[in-house]
Design a protein around this motif. Sequence first.
Motif, short mmCIF file in Angstrom:
data_model
loop_
_atom_site.label_atom_id
_atom_site.label_comp_id
_atom_site.label_asym_id
_atom_site.label_seq_id
_atom_site.Cartn_x
_atom_site.Cartn_y
_atom_site.Cartn_z
N LEU A 16 35.02 56.45 66.80
CA LEU A 16 35.35 56.54 65.38
C LEU A 16 35.88 55.24 64.79
O LEU A 16 36.07 55.15 63.57
CB LEU A 16 36.40 57.65 65.17
N ALA A 17 36.16 54.25 65.63
CA ALA A 17 36.80 53.02 65.15
C ALA A 17 35.97 52.34 64.06
O ALA A 17 36.52 51.71 63.16
CB ALA A 17 37.04 52.06 66.31
N SER A 18 34.66 52.47 64.14
CA SER A 18 33.80 51.84 63.13
C SER A 18 33.57 52.74 61.93
O SER A 18 32.83 52.39 61.01
CB SER A 18 32.44 51.49 63.76
N ARG A 19 34.23 53.93 61.92
CA ARG A 19 34.00 54.89 60.83
C ARG A 19 35.28 55.17 60.05
O ARG A 19 35.39 56.19 59.37
CB ARG A 19 33.42 56.18 61.41
N VAL A 20 36.26 54.26 60.19
CA VAL A 20 37.49 54.40 59.41
C VAL A 20 37.15 54.38 57.92
O VAL A 20 36.38 53.54 57.47
CB VAL A 20 38.49 53.27 59.76
N GLY A 21 37.72 55.29 57.19
CA GLY A 21 37.42 55.42 55.77
C GLY A 21 36.49 56.58 55.45
O GLY A 21 36.43 57.03 54.30
N GLU A 22 35.79 57.10 56.47
CA GLU A 22 34.90 58.24 56.24
C GLU A 22 35.71 59.53 56.15
O GLU A 22 36.82 59.65 56.69
CB GLU A 22 33.88 58.37 57.38
N LEU B 181 40.07 71.68 56.18
CA LEU B 181 40.11 70.83 54.99
C LEU B 181 39.51 69.47 55.29
O LEU B 181 39.52 69.02 56.44
CB LEU B 181 41.55 70.66 54.48
N PRO B 182 38.95 68.80 54.25
CA PRO B 182 38.40 67.46 54.45
C PRO B 182 39.53 66.43 54.50
O PRO B 182 40.46 66.47 53.69
CB PRO B 182 37.51 67.26 53.23
N LEU B 183 39.46 65.52 55.46
CA LEU B 183 40.45 64.45 55.58
C LEU B 183 39.74 63.12 55.78
O LEU B 183 38.67 63.06 56.41
CB LEU B 183 41.40 64.70 56.75
N ARG B 184 40.36 62.06 55.28
CA ARG B 184 39.81 60.72 55.46
C ARG B 184 40.44 60.08 56.70
O ARG B 184 41.66 60.15 56.87
CB ARG B 184 40.08 59.85 54.23
N LEU B 185 39.61 59.50 57.54
CA LEU B 185 40.12 58.80 58.73
C LEU B 185 40.75 57.48 58.29
O LEU B 185 40.09 56.64 57.68
CB LEU B 185 38.98 58.55 59.72
N ALA B 186 42.04 57.31 58.62
CA ALA B 186 42.77 56.11 58.20
C ALA B 186 42.93 55.11 59.33
O ALA B 186 42.94 53.90 59.09
CB ALA B 186 44.14 56.49 57.65
N GLU B 187 43.08 55.59 60.56
CA GLU B 187 43.25 54.70 61.72
C GLU B 187 42.57 55.34 62.93
O GLU B 187 42.54 56.57 63.06
CB GLU B 187 44.73 54.48 62.06
N ALA B 188 42.05 54.49 63.84
CA ALA B 188 41.50 54.95 65.12
C ALA B 188 41.81 53.88 66.15
O ALA B 188 41.29 52.77 66.06
CB ALA B 188 40.00 55.19 65.01
N ASN B 189 42.67 54.19 67.11
CA ASN B 189 43.10 53.23 68.12
C ASN B 189 42.50 53.60 69.47
O ASN B 189 42.97 54.53 70.13
CB ASN B 189 44.63 53.23 68.20
N PRO B 190 41.46 52.89 69.92
CA PRO B 190 40.82 53.24 71.19
C PRO B 190 41.74 53.12 72.41
O PRO B 190 41.55 53.84 73.39
CB PRO B 190 39.66 52.23 71.29
#
Length: 756
Positions: free
Chosen positions: A629-635, A696-705
Motif C-alpha cells: 500500500l505504500a505507493s497508494r497513499v492518498g487512495e 465506511l470509506p477511509l483515505r490511506l494517510a500513511e503506510a510504513n512497511p
Amino acid sequence: MAFKKRPEPGLPTRKQILDFIQNADGPAGKREIARAFALKGQEKIQLKALLKDMAEEGLIDGKRTAYHRMGGLPKVTVLRVIDIDEGEAIAVPDTWHPEDASPPPRIRLVEAKGKRNPMGALKKGDRVLSRTEETGSGWRGYPMKKLALRSEQMLGVVEIDKSGQGWLQPVDKRIRQSSKISDLGGAEAGELVLAEPIGKSVRAAVKVTEVLGEPLAPKAFSLIAIHKHGIPNHFEEETLGEAEAAAKLPLSLEDREDLRHLPIVAIDPSDARDHDDAIWAQPREDGGFDALVAIADVSFYVRPGGSIDREARKRGNSVYFPDRVVPMLPEILSADVCSLRSGEDRAAMACHMVLDAQGKVIDWRFTRAIVRIDEVIAYEEAQARIDEDRAGANLQGLWACWKALAAARKARDPLELELPERRVQLDAEGRITEIATRERLDAHRVVEDFMIAANVAAAKALEAKVAPVVYRVHEAPSREKLVALKDYLATFDMKLAMGQVITPGLFNRMLKDISDEAEKALIMEAVLRSQTQAYYGPRNAGHFGLALGSYAHFTSPIRRYADLLVHRALVDAYHLEQPAPKGDIPATSGLSERDREDLGRVTDAISKAERRAMEAERETIDRYVAAWLASRVGEVFQTRITGVQKFGFFATIISLGGDGLVPVSTLGDERFDYDEKKQVLEGERTGTTYAIGQILPLRLAEANPLTGALKFELEEGGGRIEPRGKPAPLKHRGKHLVGKRGRPANIRHQGRGKKR
C-alpha cells in the motif's frame, strides 16, 4: 588499607566500587563509598541507584550498612537466557567474573511449585531476576521478574543525521522513539541491524551487534519477525547429521499394513512443500462409509531424546511466511522422507474409520502402514474436477463421504464465524504481485472434516486405553467476557440470558437472525472477541468452537510437535512400536518417561511457541500489506472498524485486511466521547458515531512497511494526519517489494489451514 581517591570527578564505575569493597579495611557502606570517591549532592543519589542495580545483578549483597562483593553464584541474581531446551530456558549469570575464571554455570529456569511463571514465555537474550539453588542434577533458577532491556536485541534501521550521529529507527510499531547509536559496528544508513542497549534506561544508547542488510529486500520482512520473536531458524550439524541417518531407516512390511493398493490422495495448497495427510473413502452396503486418513509417520523417524527431537520441541511448530517456511524438522525429513509424495512408498500412521449414513464415526482403529499416494492435488484442481463432473472414483468417494460428515457437523452445530485469510503472492524474485483474501472452497471443507474426524478418533482411542493425551483445548467463554458481550448486545436491543447453557449454536442462531449485514458484522466481531484462545494440555476441557467433548491434534506431525506426541502415545497404547536398528538413533518411538510424568510442561511450551508463530506470521503479513500500500497513499478504501478506543478507532481494509488507526484528533473540531460498554465514539454536537463492525470509506494517510503500521483519515472533512518526522533513508525504497501485477511464480504457502 586506605583507598586512594581517583582524581576524576563523577560517579565511580562498577569495577571501581567492587575493588574498593574488596580492599576496604572496615565497613564499605554507601557512606564510605561516597566519601572515598568524594561524591556530593546529586552524585550520592546516583550512587544509591547504582548500588541497587549492582545488588540486583548479584555483584554485591544488599546490606546498605556494609556491602560485600559476592563470590560464586548468589541466591538471588540476574540471569541471561542463552538457550531454550525442551520448552525450558537455560540461562547463565548476566555478570560473571569469579576469581578462578571458571566458565559460568548453566542454570535451568523452572517454575516454583504451585506458582506460574510471572513473565510468560522467555526467549534467548532475556534478562531475569531469579532465585537460584544448586541441586543434585545441577543448578535451578526460579524467575521472579523480567528486567529491563539492557542486553535484549533490538531490530531497527540505521539513520544518520546531518551531524553524522547514528540513530536506530525501531521496526516494532509499538516502539515510537528512536535510539541513539553509540557504535555503528560498520553499519551504513538505511541498513537493517540488530542492536543491543548499553544501559538500563529506556532511552539508553545502543550499539549495533549485527548488520542484516537491506530492510526492503526480498525475505527481509520474515527475517525481521524471526529475529524479533527469537524463532530458531538454523539446525546444528548434530541435528542435520541425525536427520540424514534417520532418513535412511528402512521400511519393512513385517510390522506394517500394506495400503499401497488404495488410491489415496493428498489435497493441499498448490505451493505446499510438505504433505502431512492423505485421505480415501468408499461407500458401504449399509449406506455408511469406510474412510482412511493416512498421516506421515514422523514418530518412526524422530525418536524421543535425540537431537532432532530436542530441536523440534524448541520450535514447537513450523512457521509459515509468504516467502519462506521455518520448518520444525530438517528439510530432508519435512520436505522429503516424511512427506507423502505421490508414487513413492511412505511410512504412515493410518486411522481407519467406519461411518454410518448420518456421518457419525462408529468405529476406528490405528495401524502403522506403508502407503503410496495415488495423486497430490491442489484444492482448486480438486474442486474444479468435482464442479466440472470429471472427478475420478477416488474424489467422488471423498465428496460422498464428506456430505455425511458435513451432516454430522451440522447436527453438532459448531461455531461458524467468517474469518477471511489474507494471501500474499510473490513472484520468483520475492516481489509482491497481489494481496487478496483466500477463497474458501468445498475442497477445503472436505479435508478439514476428514481431519477433524481423525483427530476425534485419536483422542478417544487414547482415552479408551487410559493413555496420556495431548488435548487441543478450546474452553467456553469466561463469565467476564460473556457479561461484556451481554452489555454490548443490549445496545442493539438483543438479549443474552446468562442463566442458560452457552453453546456454539447459541451464537450461530444469534447471527443467523440478523438480516442487516453491517449489524451482523458488528455482532460477529463481538462474538469473536468473547472467545478464549485454544491451547494444548493434558487435561480435557473439550473444544467449545467445534462442539466436541474430546479433541486432539493428530494430523500434522511434520509441522506440529503436539501431533508428534499424540502419535507416540498411540504407539505405546496400541503396541505399534518399531525399534530402530542399532546405532545412534534412539530405539523407542513412543513417549519418553519424562513426557509421561510431566506432560503439562511440554504442552505449555508448545502452546507458547504456537502463539509466538501466529504473532510472527501476522506481523509479517502486516508488513507486506503496508509495503503493497505504500505507493497508494492518498487512495480511498472501503474499511470495517475493528476496534474503538478513546484515542481513536482501528479499521481494516475489507479487500486486503490491512489494519490501521484513525486518531480521534483527525475527526474534526468536534469533541468525541468514548462509551466503553458500547465500544463507540460519539460526537457531542452531531451525534456521529464510530462503532466496531461499521463499514465506511477511509483515505490511506500513511503506510510504513518496516513496522506494518497504517494510518487512515476520513474521506472528507476532519483533520489531516501530519507524518511524524522524515521517512527512514531506506536503500532502493520499494524496488524489491512490489512488482507488476501478474501470475505469481514459486510461491510458498503460509497458514496451511487445517488449524482447528
